[in-house]
Design a protein around this motif. Sequence first.
Motif, PDB file in Angstrom:
ATOM      1  N   PRO A 115      91.456 -49.869  24.151  1.00  0.00           N
ATOM      2  CA  PRO A 115      92.904 -49.958  23.940  1.00  0.00           C
ATOM      3  C   PRO A 115      93.335 -49.423  22.586  1.00  0.00           C
ATOM      4  CG  PRO A 115      91.881 -52.105  23.627  1.00  0.00           C
ATOM      5  CD  PRO A 115      90.806 -51.195  24.145  1.00  0.00           C
ATOM      6  N   GLY A 116      92.386 -49.165  21.723  1.00  0.00           N
ATOM      7  CA  GLY A 116      92.669 -48.676  20.377  1.00  0.00           C
ATOM      8  C   GLY A 116      91.603 -49.190  19.437  1.00  0.00           C
ATOM      9  N   ARG A 117      91.598 -48.623  18.240  1.00  0.00           N
ATOM     10  CA  ARG A 117      90.613 -49.057  17.251  1.00  0.00           C
ATOM     11  C   ARG A 117      91.180 -48.726  15.871  1.00  0.00           C
ATOM     12  NH1 ARG A 117      84.885 -49.678  17.190  1.00  0.00           N
ATOM     13  NH2 ARG A 117      84.031 -49.386  15.089  1.00  0.00           N
ATOM     14  N   GLY A 118      91.168 -49.682  14.986  1.00  0.00           N
ATOM     15  CA  GLY A 118      91.630 -49.427  13.636  1.00  0.00           C
ATOM     16  C   GLY A 118      93.139 -49.428  13.513  1.00  0.00           C
ATOM     17  N   SER A 119      93.625 -48.822  12.438  1.00  0.00           N
ATOM     18  CA  SER A 119      95.039 -48.900  12.082  1.00  0.00           C
ATOM     19  C   SER A 119      95.944 -48.061  12.970  1.00  0.00           C
ATOM     20  CB  SER A 119      95.220 -48.465  10.625  1.00  0.00           C
ATOM     21  OG  SER A 119      94.778 -47.127  10.441  1.00  0.00           O
ATOM     22  N   VAL A 120      95.383 -47.160  13.803  1.00  0.00           N
ATOM     23  CA  VAL A 120      96.221 -46.310  14.654  1.00  0.00           C
ATOM     24  C   VAL A 120      97.083 -47.136  15.605  1.00  0.00           C
ATOM     25  CG1 VAL A 120      94.435 -46.022  16.428  1.00  0.00           C
ATOM     26  CG2 VAL A 120      96.216 -44.300  16.175  1.00  0.00           C
ATOM     27  N   ALA A 121      96.651 -48.358  15.919  1.00  0.00           N
ATOM     28  CA  ALA A 121      97.429 -49.200  16.830  1.00  0.00           C
ATOM     29  C   ALA A 121      98.778 -49.594  16.240  1.00  0.00           C
ATOM     30  CB  ALA A 121      96.639 -50.458  17.195  1.00  0.00           C
ATOM     31  N   GLY A 166      99.883 -42.700  24.820  1.00  0.00           N
ATOM     32  CA  GLY A 166      98.750 -43.212  25.578  1.00  0.00           C
ATOM     33  C   GLY A 166      97.454 -43.162  24.794  1.00  0.00           C
ATOM     34  N   ILE A 167      97.526 -42.837  23.504  1.00  0.00           N
ATOM     35  CA  ILE A 167      96.329 -42.861  22.662  1.00  0.00           C
ATOM     36  C   ILE A 167      95.859 -44.301  22.489  1.00  0.00           C
ATOM     37  CG2 ILE A 167      95.513 -42.477  20.288  1.00  0.00           C
ATOM     38  CD1 ILE A 167      97.268 -39.963  20.230  1.00  0.00           C
ATOM     39  N   THR A 168      96.826 -45.241  22.379  1.00  0.00           N
ATOM     40  CA  THR A 168      96.500 -46.666  22.329  1.00  0.00           C
ATOM     41  C   THR A 168      97.219 -47.382  23.466  1.00  0.00           C
ATOM     42  OG1 THR A 168      98.362 -47.282  20.914  1.00  0.00           O
ATOM     43  CG2 THR A 168      96.354 -46.530  19.814  1.00  0.00           C
ATOM     44  N   GLU A 169      96.789 -48.603  23.723  1.00  0.00           N
ATOM     45  CA  GLU A 169      97.425 -49.433  24.749  1.00  0.00           C
ATOM     46  C   GLU A 169      98.048 -50.679  24.125  1.00  0.00           C
ATOM     47  OE1 GLU A 169      97.845 -48.613  27.880  1.00  0.00           O
ATOM     48  OE2 GLU A 169      96.793 -46.719  27.592  1.00  0.00           O
ATOM     49  N   ILE A 170      98.266 -50.645  22.822  1.00  0.00           N
ATOM     50  CA  ILE A 170      98.822 -51.786  22.105  1.00  0.00           C
ATOM     51  C   ILE A 170     100.256 -51.468  21.678  1.00  0.00           C
ATOM     52  CG2 ILE A 170      98.573 -53.271  20.069  1.00  0.00           C
ATOM     53  CD1 ILE A 170      96.327 -53.602  22.123  1.00  0.00           C
ATOM     54  N   ILE A 182      91.871 -41.447  13.437  1.00  0.00           N
ATOM     55  CA  ILE A 182      91.952 -42.062  14.763  1.00  0.00           C
ATOM     56  C   ILE A 182      90.543 -42.175  15.339  1.00  0.00           C
ATOM     57  CG2 ILE A 182      92.898 -41.905  17.092  1.00  0.00           C
ATOM     58  CD1 ILE A 182      95.190 -40.253  15.965  1.00  0.00           C
ATOM     59  N   ASP A 183      90.050 -43.412  15.428  1.00  0.00           N
ATOM     60  CA  ASP A 183      88.755 -43.669  16.047  1.00  0.00           C
ATOM     61  C   ASP A 183      88.981 -44.127  17.484  1.00  0.00           C
ATOM     62  OD1 ASP A 183      87.789 -43.167  13.521  1.00  0.00           O
ATOM     63  OD2 ASP A 183      87.584 -45.279  12.995  1.00  0.00           O
ATOM     64  N   VAL A 184      88.048 -43.762  18.367  1.00  0.00           N
ATOM     65  CA  VAL A 184      88.240 -44.050  19.789  1.00  0.00           C
ATOM     66  C   VAL A 184      86.962 -44.649  20.369  1.00  0.00           C
ATOM     67  CG1 VAL A 184      88.953 -43.130  22.021  1.00  0.00           C
ATOM     68  CG2 VAL A 184      89.762 -42.041  19.921  1.00  0.00           C
ATOM     69  N   ASP A 185      87.114 -45.708  21.156  1.00  0.00           N
ATOM     70  CA  ASP A 185      85.999 -46.309  21.882  1.00  0.00           C
ATOM     71  C   ASP A 185      85.965 -45.753  23.302  1.00  0.00           C
ATOM     72  OD1 ASP A 185      85.051 -48.085  19.870  1.00  0.00           O
ATOM     73  OD2 ASP A 185      86.733 -49.422  20.275  1.00  0.00           O
ATOM     74  N   PHE A 186      84.772 -45.358  23.724  1.00  0.00           N
ATOM     75  CA  PHE A 186      84.556 -44.915  25.105  1.00  0.00           C
ATOM     76  C   PHE A 186      83.424 -45.732  25.723  1.00  0.00           C
ATOM     77  CE2 PHE A 186      86.251 -40.970  23.181  1.00  0.00           C
ATOM     78  CZ  PHE A 186      87.288 -40.709  24.060  1.00  0.00           C
ATOM     79  N   CYS A 187      83.365 -45.727  27.022  1.00  0.00           N
ATOM     80  CA  CYS A 187      82.207 -46.273  27.735  1.00  0.00           C
ATOM     81  C   CYS A 187      80.948 -45.606  27.183  1.00  0.00           C
ATOM     82  CB  CYS A 187      82.354 -45.983  29.219  1.00  0.00           C
ATOM     83  SG  CYS A 187      80.828 -46.085  30.173  1.00  0.00           S
ATOM     84  N   TYR A 188      79.976 -46.399  26.772  1.00  0.00           N
ATOM     85  CA  TYR A 188      78.811 -45.825  26.099  1.00  0.00           C
ATOM     86  C   TYR A 188      78.004 -44.911  27.022  1.00  0.00           C
ATOM     87  CZ  TYR A 188      75.407 -48.942  28.382  1.00  0.00           C
ATOM     88  OH  TYR A 188      74.602 -49.569  29.291  1.00  0.00           O
ATOM     89  N   LYS A 189      78.084 -45.133  28.328  1.00  0.00           N
ATOM     90  CA  LYS A 189      77.340 -44.289  29.256  1.00  0.00           C
ATOM     91  C   LYS A 189      77.972 -42.909  29.417  1.00  0.00           C
ATOM     92  CE  LYS A 189      75.429 -47.941  32.236  1.00  0.00           C
ATOM     93  NZ  LYS A 189      75.427 -48.488  33.627  1.00  0.00           N
ATOM     94  N   ARG A 190      79.284 -42.812  29.221  1.00  0.00           N
ATOM     95  CA  ARG A 190      79.986 -41.568  29.557  1.00  0.00           C
ATOM     96  C   ARG A 190      80.652 -40.913  28.343  1.00  0.00           C
ATOM     97  NH1 ARG A 190      83.505 -42.245  34.808  1.00  0.00           N
ATOM     98  NH2 ARG A 190      83.319 -39.973  34.673  1.00  0.00           N
ATOM     99  N   ARG A 191      80.388 -41.432  27.167  1.00  0.00           N
ATOM    100  CA  ARG A 191      80.916 -40.826  25.944  1.00  0.00           C
ATOM    101  C   ARG A 191      80.571 -39.346  25.885  1.00  0.00           C
ATOM    102  NH1 ARG A 191      78.289 -39.494  21.275  1.00  0.00           N
ATOM    103  NH2 ARG A 191      79.472 -39.533  19.326  1.00  0.00           N
ATOM    104  N   GLY A 192      79.353 -38.991  26.289  1.00  0.00           N
ATOM    105  CA  GLY A 192      78.891 -37.611  26.242  1.00  0.00           C
ATOM    106  C   GLY A 192      79.729 -36.659  27.063  1.00  0.00           C
TER     107      GLY A 192
END
Length: 928
Positions: A358-364, A373-377, A400-410
């Motif tokens: 949904p977001g990470r860090g101060s970008v929210a 749609g970069i964040t969901e907050i 802007i840091d982004v979290d992805f599913c660790y399996k599909r980040r690649g």
Amino acid sequence: MPTNFVHLHVHSEFSLLDGACRIPELVKRAAKLKMPALALTDHGNLFGAINFYNECRDNAVKPIIGCEVYLAPGSRLEKKTNSAKEAATHLLLLAKDESGYQNLVKLVSAAHLEGMYHKPRIDKEILARYSKGLIATSGCLAGEVAQHIVAGRASEAEKSIDDFKNIFSSGDFYLEIADHGIPQQRMVASQLHRYGKQFGLKIVATNDVHYLLRDDAATHDMLLCIQTGAKIKDKNRMRFHGSEFYLKTNEEMAALFRDMPESLVATLEIAEKCDLNIELGRNKFPAYPVPEAETQAGYLRRLCEEGLIRRFGAHASDPLLRKRLDFELEVLTGFASYLLIVWDFIGYAKSHDIPVGPGRGSVAGSLVAYVLGITEINPIRFGLIFERFVNPERLSMPDIDVDFCYKRRGEVVDYLRHKYGVQSVAQIITFGTLGAKMAIRDVGRVMGLSYNAADRLARMIPFDPRITLKKALEVSPDFQRAYNEEDITRCVIDSASNLEGLVRQAGVHAAGLVISDHNLTDCVPLTKDDHDGLAAQYPMKALGELGLLKLDFLGLAALTVIQDTLRFIDETTGRKVTLAEIPLTDQATFDLLGKGHNFGVFQMESPGMCDACRHVRPSAIGDIIALVALYRPGLMELISSYAERKSGKEQVEYDHPLLEPILKGSYGILIYQEQLLEIAQSFAGYTLGGADVLRRALKRQAPDELIAQSTRFIEGSKMKNGIPKREAGRIFAVLENAAKNAFCKAHATCYGMLTYQMAWLKSSHPVQFMAAHLSGALANPDKIAVLVEDARRMGISIVQSSAKQNSGVVTVKDNSIRFGIPGVFCAQIYRLDGDWYMDDPERGIVLEELILGIPEIIEHLVGRRTDRFICTFSAEPLDGKSSVLEKDGESDGGCWYLLRGTSLRGWLCPTIFQYFDPAPGVIYLRWN
């Protein structure tokens, strides 16, 4: 005495485990010696170049960027030699100007990407191609010319000199001499003096610096032992001759080369030739392609307008919303391309069902990020502040840091490589340093201590990522006692203290990615990452200073669990649940957290956090956000007060009436950085941008800044609110103390939202939630054991299905979780009445049934079937031998088996490390 010498051959700690000079100390020493210039020439890389460049500029020392490259004897593409020594010789390269720097970057990149064989190597062919703007010297005793001279190959030495003279521009190839008391050096220097006259080349003196001061020789020697795996007492180990490889003074070099003063003058000549200006700060990230006839800023605004309607519907015309959106867009105008790039790859991920956080860090805190749609907050709902993300008064590149599913980040990384070019996208290097515990273990081994003895000392050091040996001696009585009472321990700790913090190895940043508008090797040296892809040789901070687009793509397992849970819900109930429809007021969710039943819930699993939840008993999303922020060093002691105030057992008090509207939501406790900004605005009339400058100053604790900000706050408080100086000073002291540990509310909100979503899924759909967790933990038996225990506590049945009946890994059926193939391999093995059973013997399956299913496992995992196999199970056999189960063929229409070893107890996990096919129809599988 006037300066008449410049060090041109210098190794820092980035000559990994071979150089002991820390760059800041190195440059400060050169400045103290009043040297006008200094070179950095690490072995085969440019890891420290930008750091060195900036340090030199800050200390009024001219930076000379160079590298001691490895030169292949023939083609860099040939890899036929028997040893590292035969694979390459040394050559010193220095960049004269921007073209020379760019060519040095090209050469070092080619060495890592094309010529790697024992060492990253170039050859004369590519050297000639990229020689413009470079100065070269013949190098140390390991140089090609010196090697020929030492071996008595005069004609080869002459040919080498002639080659180099023709490769480089006239006057830009020098013959290098050094004198560390090594007889071979003097012999080579004598011969080079003759060659200098013969070829019309100048001689230049160097000192091949590997450590800062003469007294550091012992520390450097220990570093070499760590590099080579040797012990100090080993007779035939690699070592440097004497203690002369340090940053010598002008007077020392003048005395050493008093018979060849022209070789010292040559260093000044080279330094004068070198005048490199590396462009820092100008953005070099790609221009996002926008529709024809639209500008990037215009396209960004259009997307935001559409997103505002999509997010807020009928309320999109609210004047306050419009005002904030317009303000943010005005501030972000110069970063339109960056925002569009982020919007694009997040959109790609979502459209391809790749889970995104949904977001990470101060970008929210940005409304623009939310409507894109970069964040969901929703920053309005949660009271988040844009200026914490981008400060219009100290404008700098957003992060802007982004979290992805660790399996599909690649997959997202591959998308960027396809869109912007393989040569324009790379991972980012990172460096592991000798921490306190590592330094003790390394030095202990080098000094001959047993593993157990060194480990005993390391275990005395408190677990803290920021711990130092000095701090450990202050806080650990056992460590201090061992230091005071044991001579060998004192020696180990003193030696380890000298090495502590030095770079030990290079690695790849777990999340960092860099993107350029051109081929990266135009400005950044590259190496290979762990998967044979590209990685920048500069760390993240340096890449940012160069103006490149750097991104943090973090792989988050929680996102995978959420997606798998939603899939299980769909498969078992036919209901398609979306995260957006999850209510944020679900009492069952708060009850689950309040009871501390948090295993598997993001950020809430630890015993300490479970206790905190039981104490606080969350009743709103704000409590979860507060817990995410509070559960960390510096704030943790406030959890009890938060809980007591929330329950009414402790009175909520405010240091000033103006604080109540700002701190009411956190029961009078200053938790968030955003609260600090609001206080500065409310009390002293700061703009939010100015308040963020105040926050940074308070955190840095720089005396001059603190005095200036204190004066401004006190005067502003009096002017705006009539607050007396003493009272305003007291409030400023409160802010100063809080700023050290205050947490970013935007980040806490993002992760608090993830926490709530997982807790809701566990509360509302426990079977599916636990199945998702189990399917993601098949390679982690310890976690499976806890998950199974937690599932059974919740009344969920865990069933090991027959290998013949179920080929799924983990499935949900009849309100139970079933392990199939290969998930069944993660069960415990038991022996009962001569047969092998799995998990609970009363409900388990016979091992023979499992064996009969192995062909199905093979087909499931590698896509083809075979009836011949050998399975090696890594376990803990009682007799210490391997336990091997073989099936060699068919007999009388059935199968026959041979069990070797005496035990198959332990966990069997279906992680395939390798499989191969030495003969048709035969597959070897190895499990760990």
